[in-house]
Design an enzyme around this catalytic site. Structure first.
Site, PDB file in Angstrom:
ATOM      1  N   GLY A 131       0.851  -0.737  -0.032  1.00 42.02           N
ATOM      2  CA  GLY A 131      -0.279   0.151   0.089  1.00 42.02           C
ATOM      3  C   GLY A 131       0.712   1.263   0.254  1.00 42.02           C
TER       4      GLY A 131
ATOM      5  N   GLY B 241       1.900  -0.852 -13.000  1.00 41.23           N
ATOM      6  CA  GLY B 241       3.233  -1.183 -13.412  1.00 41.23           C
ATOM      7  C   GLY B 241       4.053  -1.530 -13.714  1.00 41.23           C
TER       8      GLY B 241
ATOM      9  CG  ASP C 167      -6.625  -1.683  -7.532  1.00 43.20           C
ATOM     10  OD1 ASP C 167      -8.632  -2.321  -8.510  1.00 43.20           O
ATOM     11  OD2 ASP C 167      -6.673  -2.151  -6.499  1.00 43.20           O
TER      12      ASP C 167
END
Length: 495
Positions: free
Chosen positions: A14, A415, A246
């Protein structure tokens, strides 16, 4: 100048990111980062149960928020996003009854079958539009039937909403994450009375009564509690509902300029799909296991969940545990030199779902399918990335066919956009250019929803994405090589 703070919870870590809009650009600074590690503990009947350590997450969130307040002074608002489906159960006093169970815990394996005896699979999809995954919230509640914890529960809050409740005292369910539960009507955008009735009959509790009121992204959840505000330096700060799933925040930050784009939010999972105006609830869509999840500003994220960089993460963890740790960047360079498509696997094979020795499992699958087993870390990584690129290509193609859309470009954010080899292979496998970036798309989308709510950014996706394009460079990968080889590889994989 207003300061906004995004709390972004991922499956392995996180972080807390502060942001300001300056001259049409979003300027960010990370103020906290902490691990997110599951914990196994005895559960009902003594069976080992995998949990999230939500109290440790809460400690990390508080540290990051306090650091942001010290660094930037008054904070206008906080937004929280995280993964989907997992939830905490609260008792009549609003106290958490136990750490949320991890979606990778196997307790839900039989729950879909049980639910679909009450409401058919076809009817459930026609109502919710949600891809069947055994860990969807509705199945978790069915699997918890008969437990003392569920019997004592008076409220169920998805993880981002749980943390928001600890900041504000308010109980809400943000729409983008609520749409992943298998309990929300995709058309009316309200809790489905038909599905909650079926789930209640199996769970032995009134599921509808557990579910809080729904709020849309951009809504103010509430003010930070005075005692929390004093402790963290957040006096006068509000909590704003963002795309709390998310992926919803990440997709809000995809710098698309037209309707001919597909997107991939690449992390532990790869979420592959299109942004639509309305859900696709056809039988063909259900059979293909695509999901309709809600997005920011009333959009629909039409997508498939694909196992993503989880396989690479688990391989790296395995080698480290064996005493031969690998540095990722040199390993990716070596993998780029390995001949491609010598061995491919289905990344969604249940054999890869649980944590553990992924390299050994890949070798087992390769031998079982008559392919050469990879030897050494570089070959394993090449198998993982070739296979993931194939899964990306298949999902993009099917999404376009099922939604009746043409796709001319693929945006890859998150990512995975930093992984040049994955981006290049995805371009080759899809036969389409790949625009990579932003890497921090989730936090960016989270912050921009807050900025729009405060009036620092125009309150529409076009205005938000204009800020993204001004703030973040992207890299374009053109397809190259023999695309026909990828087509043959997919056919061989599917038999």
């Amino acid at each position: 100048m207003r300061t906004y703070v995004a709390v972004d919870l991922g499956a392995t870590s996180g972080r807390v990111v502060a942001g300001r809009v300056e001259g049409g650009r979003l300027v960010t600074e990370e103020t906290g980062r902490f691990p997110n590690l599951p914990v196994s503990a005895p559960g009902p009947g003594g069976r080992a149960t995998l949990h999230w350590d939500v109290l440790r997450l809460w400690a990390g969130v508080q540290d990051g928020l306090a650091a942001a307040a010290r660094r930037f002074g008054p904070v206008t608002s906080v937004g929280i996003d995280g993964w989907a489906v997992d939830h905490g159960l609260l008792d009549v006093d609003g106290a958490l009854l136990g750490n949320p169970v991890h979606y990778r815990d196997p307790r839900t394996a039989d729950a879909p079958r049980r639910l679909f005896e009450r409401i058919t699979r076809e009817r459930h999809y026609a109502l919710t539009g949600v891809q069947v995954q055994p860990f969807n919230t509705v199945f978790q509640l069915v699997a918890a039937a008969g437990t003392a914890q569920l019997a004592a529960a008076r409220r169920a809050l998805l993880v981002p909403d749980l943390l928001a409740s600890w900041l504000t005292g308010e109980h809400v369910a943000e729409l983008t994450n609520a749409s992943t539960t298998g309990l929300l009507d995709a058309t009316t955008r309200t809790w489905s009375t038909e599905v909650t009735a079926a789930a209640s009959a199996l769970a032995g509790v009134d599921v509808a009564a557990l579910l809080p009121r729904l709020v849309a992204p951009g809504s103010v959840v509430g003010a930070v509690r005075p005692e929390v505000g004093r402790a963290l330096g957040l006096d006068g700060t509000t909590v704003v509902a963002v795309g709390s799933h998310d992926t919803a925040s990440a997709v809000a930050a995809v710098p698309v300029a037209g309707r001919d784009a597909a997107w991939i939010s690449s992390g532990t999972w790869s979420l592959v799909g299109l942004e639509l105006d309305a859900p696709v609830l056809t039988e063909a869509s259900r059979a293909a296991n695509f999901t309709n999840e809600l997005g920011v500003h009333g959009t629909v994220r039409y997508l498939r969940n694909v196992t993503g960089l989880w396989l690479l993460e688990q391989a790296l963890a395995t080698w480290a545990a064996q005493g031969r740790p690998q540095e990722l960047e040199p390993l990716l360079r070596r993998a780029a030199d390995v001949p491609g498509l010598r061995c491919v696997v289905d990344v969604d094979d249940p054999a890869f779902a649980a944590p553990g020795d992924v390299p050994a499992r890949i070798a087992d699958v390769a031998r079982a399918t008559g392919q050469p087993a990879p030897r050494g870390p570089a070959e394993v990584v090449r198998v993982v990335l070739d296979s993931l690129a194939l899964a990306h290509a298949r999902a993009v193609r099917q999404a376009a066919e099922l939604a009746g859309r043409d796709v001319a470009v693929v945006h890859l954010v998150g990512g995975g956009s930093r992984n040049a080899l994955l981006c290049r292979l995805t371009a080759d496998a899809t036969g389409l250019p790949v625009e990579a970036g932003p890497a921090e798309g989730t936090a960016t989308g989270n912050l921009l929803v807050q900025a729009a709510a405060a009036g620092d950014v125009g309150d529409d996706l076009a205005a938000m994405r204009a800020v993204v394009r001004a703030s973040t460079p992207t890299r374009r990968y053109e397809p190259s090589g023999d695309h026909a080889a990828w087509v043959r590889a997919e056919k061989s994989l599917r038999g």
